[in-house]
Design a protein around this motif. Structure first.
Motif, PDB file in Angstrom:
ATOM      1  N   VAL A  17       1.277  -1.417  -0.258  1.00 16.35           N
ATOM      2  CA  VAL A  17       0.114  -0.391  -0.240  1.00 16.35           C
ATOM      3  C   VAL A  17       1.105   0.827   0.299  1.00 16.35           C
ATOM      4  N   THR A  18       2.063   1.110   1.092  1.00 14.97           N
ATOM      5  CA  THR A  18       2.688   2.094   0.938  1.00 14.97           C
ATOM      6  C   THR A  18       3.479   2.521  -0.271  1.00 14.97           C
ATOM      7  N   ALA A  20       2.597   1.660  -3.648  1.00 14.57           N
ATOM      8  CA  ALA A  20       1.084   2.473  -4.060  1.00 14.57           C
ATOM      9  C   ALA A  20       0.944   3.757  -3.908  1.00 14.57           C
ATOM     10  N   VAL A  21       1.110   4.297  -2.737  1.00 15.32           N
ATOM     11  CA  VAL A  21       0.669   6.051  -2.141  1.00 15.32           C
ATOM     12  C   VAL A  21       1.821   6.747  -2.786  1.00 15.32           C
ATOM     13  N   GLU A  22       3.320   6.027  -2.798  1.00 17.09           N
ATOM     14  CA  GLU A  22       4.392   6.560  -2.793  1.00 17.09           C
ATOM     15  C   GLU A  22       4.129   7.222  -4.956  1.00 17.09           C
ATOM     16  N   VAL A  24       1.860   7.145  -6.816  1.00 18.86           N
ATOM     17  CA  VAL A  24       0.431   7.894  -7.408  1.00 18.86           C
ATOM     18  C   VAL A  24       1.610   9.184  -6.677  1.00 18.86           C
ATOM     19  N   THR A  25       1.805   9.598  -5.379  1.00 12.76           N
ATOM     20  CA  THR A  25       2.117  11.312  -5.084  1.00 12.76           C
ATOM     21  C   THR A  25       3.560  11.722  -5.554  1.00 12.76           C
ATOM     22  N   SER A  30       5.403   8.624   1.927  1.00  9.25           N
ATOM     23  CA  SER A  30       4.892   7.085   2.572  1.00  9.25           C
ATOM     24  C   SER A  30       5.762   5.676   1.900  1.00  9.25           C
ATOM     25  N   SER A  34       7.300   2.433   3.912  1.00  9.34           N
ATOM     26  CA  SER A  34       7.288   0.830   3.361  1.00  9.34           C
ATOM     27  C   SER A  34       8.844   0.664   3.592  1.00  9.34           C
TER      28      SER A  34
END
Length: 153
Positions: A17-18, A20-22, A24-25, A30, A34
């Motif tokens: 999840v982290t 994936a968030v990184e 995207v942003t 994030s 990880s």
């Protein structure tokens, strides 16, 4: 069917999840969680209890966020390239075409170059007036009129 708490799956999920968030942003926020998740996953793999895993996660994540993030941002952030145009800011220029903000017209000459110009206020400036360049907006300079000191002597 009874589901059993599996900390290894929890940390794998946190890592995915982290990341994936990184992705995207791209904010370098994030990604450190990880790495903390990887450290906690290692702690879980060698048999530490969940409380210890959580402490490892928090300590690694916080340390990397506070210590490594500023260093990485300094090197990964694109630096604004100064241009030769920036040197006209603060310079005195001569109005070559009367400046009228309402008509969106006017020009000044500085360092041998002619720039489209607008005034900081709604007052216009006649041809030959001296102005000081305050900023650049696109291809226009924003100017303010300066008093001609030669007239006062």
């Amino acid at each position: 069917m009874i589901l059993r708490f599996n900390p290894i799956m929890l940390w794998v999920t946190v890592i995915l999840v982290t990341v994936a968030v990184e992705a995207v942003t791209l904010s370098l926020n994030s990604i450190w969680f990880s790495v903390g998740g990887i450290a906690a996953l290692i702690a879980a793999s060698i048999g530490f209890g969940f409380g210890s895993q959580l402490v490892v996660f928090v300590l690694f994540s916080a340390a990397l966020l506070v210590l490594v993030r500023p260093f990485c941002r300094r090197f990964l952030r694109p630096k604004g390239a100064a241009t030769n145009a920036d040197r006209v800011i603060g310079q005195t220029a001569v109005v070559t075409e009367a400046i009228d903000n309402m008509q969106a017209s006017g020009a000044v000459k500085v360092f041998g170059q002619v720039w489209s110009a607008r005034t900081v206020d709604s007052d216009g400036c006649p041809v030959g007036a001296l102005v000081r360049i305050r900023e650049i907006q696109g291809v226009k300079v924003i100017v303010e009129r300066v008093e001609n000191t030669e007239d006062t002597e």
